[in-house]
Write an enzyme that holds these catalytic residues in place. Sequence first.
Site, PDB file in Angstrom:
ATOM      1  N   LYS A 141       0.784  -1.391   0.029  1.00  0.00           N
ATOM      2  CA  LYS A 141       0.053  -0.049   0.057  1.00  0.00           C
ATOM      3  C   LYS A 141       0.867   1.356  -0.125  1.00  0.00           C
ATOM      4  O   LYS A 141       0.592   2.208  -0.747  1.00  0.00           O
ATOM      5  CB  LYS A 141      -1.083   0.016   1.154  1.00  0.00           C
ATOM      6  CG  LYS A 141      -1.968   1.002   1.268  1.00  0.00           C
ATOM      7  CD  LYS A 141      -2.917   0.740   2.726  1.00  0.00           C
ATOM      8  CE  LYS A 141      -2.213   0.230   3.932  1.00  0.00           C
ATOM      9  NZ  LYS A 141      -2.094   1.324   4.736  1.00  0.00           N
ATOM     10  N   ARG A 174      -9.551   4.135  10.347  1.00  0.00           N
ATOM     11  CA  ARG A 174      -9.266   2.867  10.794  1.00  0.00           C
ATOM     12  C   ARG A 174     -10.410   2.398  11.155  1.00  0.00           C
ATOM     13  O   ARG A 174     -10.628   1.131  11.349  1.00  0.00           O
ATOM     14  CB  ARG A 174      -8.180   2.586  11.805  1.00  0.00           C
ATOM     15  CG  ARG A 174      -6.766   2.925  11.123  1.00  0.00           C
ATOM     16  CD  ARG A 174      -5.783   2.631  12.169  1.00  0.00           C
ATOM     17  NE  ARG A 174      -4.569   3.155  11.972  1.00  0.00           N
ATOM     18  CZ  ARG A 174      -3.515   2.554  11.334  1.00  0.00           C
ATOM     19  NH1 ARG A 174      -3.762   1.324  10.812  1.00  0.00           N
ATOM     20  NH2 ARG A 174      -2.347   3.336  10.924  1.00  0.00           N
ATOM     21  N   ARG A 205      11.122 -12.538   5.500  1.00  0.00           N
ATOM     22  CA  ARG A 205      12.240 -11.485   5.509  1.00  0.00           C
ATOM     23  C   ARG A 205      13.276 -12.064   6.802  1.00  0.00           C
ATOM     24  O   ARG A 205      12.680 -12.746   7.652  1.00  0.00           O
ATOM     25  CB  ARG A 205      11.637 -10.235   6.210  1.00  0.00           C
ATOM     26  CG  ARG A 205      10.851  -9.376   5.066  1.00  0.00           C
ATOM     27  CD  ARG A 205      10.730  -7.990   5.370  1.00  0.00           C
ATOM     28  NE  ARG A 205       9.999  -7.674   6.400  1.00  0.00           N
ATOM     29  CZ  ARG A 205       9.129  -6.478   6.778  1.00  0.00           C
ATOM     30  NH1 ARG A 205       9.206  -5.694   5.820  1.00  0.00           N
ATOM     31  NH2 ARG A 205       8.648  -6.303   7.731  1.00  0.00           N
ATOM     32  N   ARG A 224      13.030 -11.019  12.761  1.00  0.00           N
ATOM     33  CA  ARG A 224      12.643 -10.158  13.771  1.00  0.00           C
ATOM     34  C   ARG A 224      11.430 -10.506  14.455  1.00  0.00           C
ATOM     35  O   ARG A 224      10.490 -10.988  13.707  1.00  0.00           O
ATOM     36  CB  ARG A 224      12.564  -8.654  13.088  1.00  0.00           C
ATOM     37  CG  ARG A 224      13.941  -7.945  12.650  1.00  0.00           C
ATOM     38  CD  ARG A 224      13.445  -6.580  12.158  1.00  0.00           C
ATOM     39  NE  ARG A 224      11.906  -6.525  11.502  1.00  0.00           N
ATOM     40  CZ  ARG A 224      11.293  -5.500  11.359  1.00  0.00           C
ATOM     41  NH1 ARG A 224      11.521  -4.282  11.920  1.00  0.00           N
ATOM     42  NH2 ARG A 224      10.116  -5.542  10.810  1.00  0.00           N
ATOM     43  N   ARG A 271      -1.192  -9.663  13.670  1.00  0.00           N
ATOM     44  CA  ARG A 271      -1.574  -8.096  13.048  1.00  0.00           C
ATOM     45  C   ARG A 271      -2.794  -8.335  12.167  1.00  0.00           C
ATOM     46  O   ARG A 271      -3.458  -7.515  11.889  1.00  0.00           O
ATOM     47  CB  ARG A 271      -0.334  -7.657  12.452  1.00  0.00           C
ATOM     48  CG  ARG A 271       0.629  -7.394  13.562  1.00  0.00           C
ATOM     49  CD  ARG A 271       1.754  -7.201  13.025  1.00  0.00           C
ATOM     50  NE  ARG A 271       2.037  -6.014  11.968  1.00  0.00           N
ATOM     51  CZ  ARG A 271       3.016  -5.721  11.208  1.00  0.00           C
ATOM     52  NH1 ARG A 271       3.904  -6.735  10.877  1.00  0.00           N
ATOM     53  NH2 ARG A 271       3.053  -4.910  10.412  1.00  0.00           N
TER      54      ARG A 271
END
Length: 223
Positions: free
Chosen positions: A13, A88, A127, A160, A171
């Site tokens: 995004k 939101r 990642r 991470r 999330r």
Amino acid sequence: MNLVLLGPPGSGKGTQGERLRDDLDLPYYATGDILRAAVRDETELGRTAKEYMDRGDLVPDDVIVGVIAERIDSAEAADGFILDGFPRTVPQAEALDAKLAELGRALTGVLLIDVSDDEVVRRLGGRRTCEENGHVFHVEFNPPEREGVCDIDGSPLIVRDDDKPEVIRNRLTTYHGKTEPLVGHYDRLSLLRRIDGVASPDEVADAISRTLATLRMEADEAV
Ligand SMILES: [Zn+2]
């Protein structure tokens, strides 16, 4: 072109928002950034927002809407704007709609960059970050020459906390819980446009251009 961008973490995004800013020559308001700018510039609303932030409280919707309205009501946004990170929630969306109406404006469209949860986990979960200097690799899209070792400085590569699959799933759960009512809200207002976000960034950008062309046509017909 008064646009809102929606999409999960890892949907690309932000990248698309920046491309739109450059292609359409419109200001791109990532809400966190403009809130920080208002605080830094010590505008009246910025000072109010800072009081909440200093106490560790959430900045109330009407203050955020006020900060956004200050920007939308300025010369830089006369031809439109791209809003990312706000609203939101449905109450925030309603507050924004009301504020825009006060300014004699309205949203042109809300672009939802759609990416499945599995794809988000694949993108973010792959990642690997270098422990020493934060260089970022991806097991699939940008693998290091030696597994687990940074190409640049030879430090170990780690996952991470933010990129751990269970954290990403959490999330996403939060994202869906908050965003789905918003998607329903904008769908009812016939403002929502879904963009398939799984394609390459160029293809996603093309799909967005086509959607905007349609929105423009519809806006012209409505006049
Ligand atoms: Zn490194």
